[in-house]
Write a protein that holds these residues in place. Structure first.
Motif, mmCIF file in Angstrom:
data_model
loop_
_atom_site.group_PDB
_atom_site.id
_atom_site.type_symbol
_atom_site.label_atom_id
_atom_site.label_comp_id
_atom_site.label_asym_id
_atom_site.label_seq_id
_atom_site.Cartn_x
_atom_site.Cartn_y
_atom_site.Cartn_z
ATOM 1 N N ASN A 1 -19.276 -41.571 19.015
ATOM 2 C CA ASN A 1 -19.525 -40.139 19.175
ATOM 3 C C ASN A 1 -18.642 -39.545 20.266
ATOM 4 N N ASP A 2 -18.414 -40.311 21.327
ATOM 5 C CA ASP A 2 -17.516 -39.841 22.397
ATOM 6 C C ASP A 2 -16.108 -39.631 21.850
ATOM 7 N N LEU A 3 -15.665 -40.582 21.035
ATOM 8 C CA LEU A 3 -14.312 -40.466 20.462
ATOM 9 C C LEU A 3 -14.205 -39.246 19.551
ATOM 10 N N ILE A 4 -15.227 -39.048 18.727
ATOM 11 C CA ILE A 4 -15.205 -37.892 17.821
ATOM 12 C C ILE A 4 -15.204 -36.599 18.647
ATOM 13 N N GLU A 5 -15.991 -36.594 19.713
ATOM 14 C CA GLU A 5 -16.051 -35.406 20.570
ATOM 15 C C GLU A 5 -14.692 -35.156 21.239
ATOM 16 N N LYS A 6 -14.015 -36.225 21.641
ATOM 17 C CA LYS A 6 -12.675 -36.067 22.248
ATOM 18 C C LYS A 6 -11.698 -35.453 21.247
ATOM 19 N N ILE A 7 -11.760 -35.936 20.012
ATOM 20 C CA ILE A 7 -10.877 -35.407 18.969
ATOM 21 C C ILE A 7 -11.172 -33.919 18.747
ATOM 22 N N ARG A 8 -12.468 -33.588 18.751
ATOM 23 C CA ARG A 8 -12.879 -32.181 18.559
ATOM 24 C C ARG A 8 -12.327 -31.298 19.677
ATOM 25 N N GLN A 9 -12.504 -31.756 20.916
ATOM 26 C CA GLN A 9 -12.051 -30.967 22.068
ATOM 27 C C GLN A 9 -10.540 -30.765 22.039
ATOM 28 N N GLN A 10 -9.816 -31.843 21.721
ATOM 29 C CA GLN A 10 -8.357 -31.756 21.680
ATOM 30 C C GLN A 10 -7.911 -30.792 20.575
ATOM 31 N N ALA A 11 -8.590 -30.886 19.413
ATOM 32 C CA ALA A 11 -8.246 -30.006 18.288
ATOM 33 C C ALA A 11 -8.473 -28.543 18.683
ATOM 34 N N LEU A 12 -9.584 -28.273 19.347
ATOM 35 C CA LEU A 12 -9.871 -26.891 19.756
ATOM 36 C C LEU A 12 -8.818 -26.414 20.754
ATOM 37 N N ALA A 13 -8.468 -27.295 21.699
ATOM 38 C CA ALA A 13 -7.456 -26.931 22.702
ATOM 39 C C ALA A 13 -6.112 -26.644 22.023
ATOM 40 N N ASP A 14 -5.788 -27.396 20.974
ATOM 41 C CA ASP A 14 -4.515 -27.213 20.260
ATOM 42 C C ASP A 14 -4.615 -26.162 19.152
ATOM 43 N N ARG A 15 -5.741 -25.509 19.060
ATOM 44 C CA ARG A 15 -5.988 -24.481 18.025
ATOM 45 C C ARG A 15 -5.814 -25.008 16.604
ATOM 46 N N VAL A 16 -6.242 -26.218 16.393
ATOM 47 C CA VAL A 16 -6.260 -26.770 15.034
ATOM 48 C C VAL A 16 -7.537 -26.247 14.370
ATOM 49 N N PRO A 17 -7.420 -25.681 13.150
ATOM 50 C CA PRO A 17 -8.593 -25.046 12.529
ATOM 51 C C PRO A 17 -9.591 -26.051 11.943
ATOM 52 N N ILE A 18 -10.232 -26.818 12.809
ATOM 53 C CA ILE A 18 -11.232 -27.784 12.329
ATOM 54 C C ILE A 18 -12.514 -27.042 11.910
ATOM 55 N N ILE A 19 -13.310 -27.705 11.134
ATOM 56 C CA ILE A 19 -14.555 -27.100 10.637
ATOM 57 C C ILE A 19 -15.474 -26.762 11.823
ATOM 58 N N GLN A 20 -16.213 -25.660 11.673
ATOM 59 C CA GLN A 20 -17.136 -25.249 12.744
ATOM 60 C C GLN A 20 -18.346 -26.198 12.801
#
Ligand code: SAH
Ligand code: MG
Length: 213
Positions: free
Chosen positions: A19-38
């Motif tokens: 879960n920590d890894l998934i959360e890291k990926i989420r945070q990085q994607a948001l920082a890079d403005r990657v349009p991940i699912i809400q």
């Protein structure tokens, strides 16, 4: 402490780190403005997968692998996911390599309009469409022949920030208006499709669920 207790605790620790890894990926994607699912959309998908336990999932639009990874984690469904952008694909590859699991996630670096022949001998219980909005209908028509009996197609971004249901679109740019029109016509297409029963949810950026009749 019994051996069983140790095993159960190991599992908890392992899940926490995943879960920590998934959360890291989420945070990085948001920082890079990657349009991940809400987040709401993610919860919906996870719940759906938990209830239906699809054995194989096809995703169109990997981006950095965020949704592929959390979908895989629900019940270890095998995932095939397609991405045409090389930078996204490389990041997804890197993210997958950081995970202690992921053998069941297959990344395909291709335009999804040209990848169907790579998958021609496969069937999928769930197809998740989350890529270029102008092409949703093409993706749908190309890939639904690969659905298993009773299979489902879920699409993200069907509301497109609420624009799809808003008739006052004068102020939008031509290209955005074009996308809105495409999504509106895809909605009607789904509604009148003889082989699918579609439900629309105003969850996250809008999610449709089309079940093969
Ligand atoms: N599903 C991801 C987000 C995907 S964003 C998540 O929630 O984590 C949409 C992605 O689709 C982008 O990375 C874009 O490059 C990709 N894409 C758009 N059109 C595509 C196409 N025709 N074929 C393959 N990938 C496509
Ligand atoms: Mg999306």
């Amino acid at each position: 402490m019994t051996d069983n207790a140790v095993t159960a605790m190991d599992a908890t620790v392992k899940n926490a780190s995943v879960n920590d890894l998934i959360e890291k990926i989420r945070q990085q994607a948001l920082a890079d403005r990657v349009p991940i699912i809400q987040d709401e959309g993610r919860l919906f998908l996870e719940d759906w997968i938990f209830r239906k336990k699809p054995r194989k999932i096809l995703e169109i639009g990997t981006a950095v692998g965020y949704s592929a990874i959390f979908m895989n984690q629900v019940c270890h469904s095998e995932i095939y996911t397609i991405e045409r952008n090389e930078k996204m694909f490389q990041t997804a590859l890197k993210n997958l390599r950081c995970l202690p699991f992921g053998k069941e996630i297959h990344l395909i670096f291709k335009d999804a309009l040209e990848a169907v022949s790579d998958l021609a001998d496969q069937t999928f219980d769930l197809i998740f469409i989350d890529a270029a909005k102008a092409q949703y209908q093409k993706f749908f028509d190309l890939y639904t022949p690969l659905l298993s009996v009773g299979g489902t197609v879920i699409c993200d971004n069907m509301d497109f920030h609420g624009l799809v249901e808003n008739s006052d679109n004068e102020h939008l740019s031509r290209s955005v208006r074009g996308l809105v029109r495409k999504l509106q016509s895809f909605r009607s297409y789904l509604q009148s499709h003889p082989e699918f029963e579609t439900t629309f949810f105003h969850i996250g950026d809008g999610i449709s669920v089309s079940e093969k009749k």
